[in-house]
Write an enzyme that holds these catalytic residues in place. Structure first.
Site, PDB file in Angstrom:
ATOM      1  N   GLU A  47      32.704  59.185  41.043  1.00 30.45           N
ATOM      2  CA  GLU A  47      32.669  60.352  41.927  1.00 30.45           C
ATOM      3  C   GLU A  47      32.107  61.533  41.116  1.00 30.45           C
ATOM      4  O   GLU A  47      32.371  61.634  39.904  1.00 30.45           O
ATOM      5  CB  GLU A  47      34.094  60.670  42.383  1.00 30.45           C
ATOM      6  N   ASN A 110      31.768  66.058  49.492  1.00 32.19           N
ATOM      7  CA  ASN A 110      31.912  65.231  48.293  1.00 32.19           C
ATOM      8  C   ASN A 110      31.401  63.851  48.708  1.00 32.19           C
ATOM      9  O   ASN A 110      32.070  63.148  49.467  1.00 32.19           O
ATOM     10  CB  ASN A 110      33.395  65.203  47.879  1.00 32.19           C
ATOM     11  N   LYS A 127      33.314  61.817  51.589  1.00 27.41           N
ATOM     12  CA  LYS A 127      34.755  61.649  51.351  1.00 27.41           C
ATOM     13  C   LYS A 127      35.568  62.207  52.515  1.00 27.41           C
ATOM     14  O   LYS A 127      35.468  63.401  52.846  1.00 27.41           O
ATOM     15  CB  LYS A 127      35.130  62.363  50.061  1.00 27.41           C
ATOM     16  N   GLU A 146      39.570  70.995  46.046  1.00 29.72           N
ATOM     17  CA  GLU A 146      38.486  70.354  46.805  1.00 29.72           C
ATOM     18  C   GLU A 146      38.300  70.963  48.197  1.00 29.72           C
ATOM     19  O   GLU A 146      37.159  71.174  48.617  1.00 29.72           O
ATOM     20  CB  GLU A 146      38.709  68.839  46.903  1.00 29.72           C
ATOM     21  N   CYS A 172      37.515  58.287  45.452  1.00 29.15           N
ATOM     22  CA  CYS A 172      38.746  58.734  44.821  1.00 29.15           C
ATOM     23  C   CYS A 172      40.015  58.686  45.668  1.00 29.15           C
ATOM     24  O   CYS A 172      40.574  57.619  45.869  1.00 29.15           O
ATOM     25  CB  CYS A 172      38.555  60.123  44.236  1.00 29.15           C
ATOM     26  N   ASN A 197      37.779  60.752  40.021  1.00 31.59           N
ATOM     27  CA  ASN A 197      38.131  61.701  38.961  1.00 31.59           C
ATOM     28  C   ASN A 197      39.619  61.941  39.143  1.00 31.59           C
ATOM     29  O   ASN A 197      40.014  62.734  40.019  1.00 31.59           O
ATOM     30  CB  ASN A 197      37.403  63.038  39.125  1.00 31.59           C
TER      31      ASN A 197
END
Ligand code: ING
Length: 334
Positions: A47, A110, A127, A146, A172, A197
């Site tokens: 990611e 993302n 994501k 995020e 993730c 991550n």
């Protein structure tokens, strides 16, 4: 899966906040060339593989923020990776930060792309499960912002036919939720690729710290077994801008067995040849179309969070006529 596929998890060590893009690309190309020498056909990068994991801090410096995002893909800065992959006939998954539109219409995700062995983008995923807080919270030991930077993904959980295999992608935090895996499994995915991550410690949830590897592997192992999937998971690892991130890149078989796992916190290549038909063996063992009962699972889509238990009358009214036509049980709680 129609034929053996040799894959690699290309784990990355830290990427600093001031890393030069060309230096990061050099690292990715070096891992991809090494994978090609090991006869890999597909390489999975983490990611946010082009930048530091900037959602761990808040910045409102628009020039810095826009420097983390790609407004087109491919683009001149990543073309050495695409060109090398096409020349070597190797496909890859790349996690990156995607910007669509500009000014007031800007939308940021993302994202991850799946690039086939000819260097063409076979699919994109954004994501869906964007964890953390939309605002800086000084009370927290670890900022995870995020939602400040990214919208929720709006492409669903697509499955792409690539390299002779049906491939899905996650990113993730998605791996920790059972629903994405089932949705991919219901579309016949045989292989799921994901980058992550993940902090190795959670200062705000210290009782979980002893279980970080378990909480990383457990959902993926269960999902692999329950959906008949191979899983390749690739970490951005090591101490990045003061945050220790876990490694543990791994490859998981449809049996749920972890067949390969990384042993460093740096740039590391993990390779494995996936056996054709093992995914199919577990899919036919579970035989979803025969044994699943969607009419009993309604709450999964009706509710977002937990609520009050349903009464047996509410259960009876929810279940489809096929099921609720059975004689009611006079002893059931009313
Ligand atoms: N990272 C974390 C993960 O699921 C997270 C999410 C970490 C949330 C720490 C809150 C605090 O491993 C990503 N990138 O989803």
């Amino acid at each position: 899966m129609e034929r053996p596929l040799t894959v690699a998890a290309a784990q990355l060590g830290p990427i600093s906040r001031d890393a030069r893009r060309q230096d990061v690309i050099t690292r990715l190309v070096s891992l991809l060339e090494k994978a090609a020498r090991m006869e890999c056909q597909l390489v999975v990068f983490p990611e946010m593989a082009l930048t530091t994991f900037f959602p761990r801090f808040l910045t409102e410096d628009e020039s810095e923020i826009s420097g983390y995002f790609e407004t087109e893909m491919p683009n001149p800065s990543v073309s050495p990776l695409f060109e090398t992959a096409a020349r070597l006939g190797v496909g890859f998954y790349l996690g990156y930060c995607e910007q669509v539109g500009r000014g007031k219409a800007v939308r940021r995700y993302n994202s991850a792309i799946l690039v086939d062995e000819t260097g063409h983008i076979a699919g994109k995923y954004r994501k869906v499960h964007v964890p953390g807080n939309p605002q800086y919270d000084p009370a927290l030991g670890l900022q995870h912002l995020e939602p400040w930077y990214f919208l929720d993904g709006d492409l669903g959980f697509p499955v792409f036919h690539c390299l002779g295999t049906r491939i899905g992608m996650l990113i993730c935090n998605d791996r920790r939720w059972p629903e994405p895996w089932r949705v991919l499994g219901l579309q016949g995915a045989e292989l799921v690729l994901l980058g992550y991550n993940s902090p190795s410690q959670l200062p705000d949830n210290p009782r979980q710290n002893a279980f970080r590897t378990e909480h990383h592997q457990l959902p993926m192992r269960a999902a692999a077994y329950q959906n008949g999937l191979w899983v390749v998971a690739s970490a951005k690892a090591g101490r990045e801008e003061g945050c220790d991130m876990m490694g543990g890149s791994c490859i998981i078989a449809p049996s749920g067995e972890v067949v390969a796992v990384s042993s460093t916190l740096g740039d590391e290549l993990l390779t494995y040849t996936l056996e054709p038909g093992l995914a199919e063996e577990y899919k036919s063992f579970f035989d979803m179309s025969r044994y699943r009962r969607p009419e009993s699972y309604g709450l999964i889509c009706d509710r977002c969070g937990p609520g009050e238990p349903l009464t047996s009358a509410e259960w009876a009214s929810k279940l489809s006529p096929k099921v609720s036509g059975q004689p009611t049980d006079p002893d059931a709680d009313s």
